[in-house]
Design an enzyme around this catalytic site. Sequence first.
Site: not given
Length: 347
Positions: A142, A192, A224, A248, A252
Amino acid sequence: MKKTIAVIPGDGIGPEIIAEARKVLEKVAAKYGHTFVYDEVIAGGCAIDQFGTSLPKEMLEKCLASDSVLLGAVGGPKWDGVAKEIRPEAALLGIRSALGLYSNLRPARLFPQLADASPLKPSIVAQGIDLMMVRELIGGVYFGEKRTVTLENGERRASDEMVYSEHEIERVARVAFETARKRRKKVTSIDKANVLDSSRLWRAVVHRVAEEYPDVECSDMLVDNTAMQLVKNPSQFDVVVTENMFGDILSDEASMITGSIGMIPSSSLGEGTRGMYEPIHGSAPDIAGQNLANPIGTILSAAMMLKYSFDMPEEAERIEQAVSDTLDAGFRTADCMSEGMTRLSCS
Ligand code: NAD
């Protein structure tokens, strides 16, 4: 105690949920003899309308002058077309960056009263869900370099760089281990590392920090697999630490399994005690102004502010208990409604 709170109602449901959190803070102030001074900050889409930019300099200065910042939410389709530098979300990145808020704590806890609202099977919910997501907040993709170029053949190519330095990983890892020490002493670090260099560095630094915390169990999980484990077996997690974008997305998902995104608060902190507190959801333009918003995530964010920034743990616990008592008494907002319950709304 007297504290100045920079309050950002923002856009969409932001003003509705902030008004409810302020009512709760005023009850606390009256009961415990505190004075909360609210300095209203106009930021987000409403600031674009009024000032032509989502975070005017004098508004950022109000945040910097406060003891902490309490935010509703910013953004909405009305501002989707504005230049990226002044987008509503740029205001949040600007505040986080200016205040040096590098760690974002997002608790995902299932209130037993809301077990019905979880989309997971009862047999999974029965194991309990109580995890703390620690998300790195001012690094990664970001904040990396963004470029859109037009190639010789006229095709456009876009790239976003994911960058992490050791010190950025180390400081957020330390927050995770310190947090775990006050909980069930287990950290799962998400990356990852099978594909990304930035993740391989992340993993190496987390392992180095873990050596300083022999009393805390530390393990790694690929992002994942984590997305899958969160719905398959969420009770396995205590503290989860991860980089900005993975956090992020996963937070959620973690919020949804606890019933509603409207329930989850968050704190963002740096080196000092001044933080920014906000529910993890967005401005929910689809339900704004319709008395459908759940203010609990914002109310619990105010409780986190009292605990982490104002050293008022008892006051924070009273708010958390009041939320639980309200649910026990059968009151629900529209997003968590079930048969036999009484519906409440913000107004
Ligand atoms: P959202 O979180 O606003 O909404 C997702 C869904 O959850 C919607 O159906 C909404 O009605 C529901 N919801 C969210 N909060 C709720 C609450 N308190 N009570 C009841 N239901 C609730 O996500 P979105 O729709 O993807 O984004 C809307 C806008 O918010 C976008 O402009 C986005 O950029 C912005 N956004 C802002 C923040 C922030 O201010 N921190 C965070 C995320 C998204």
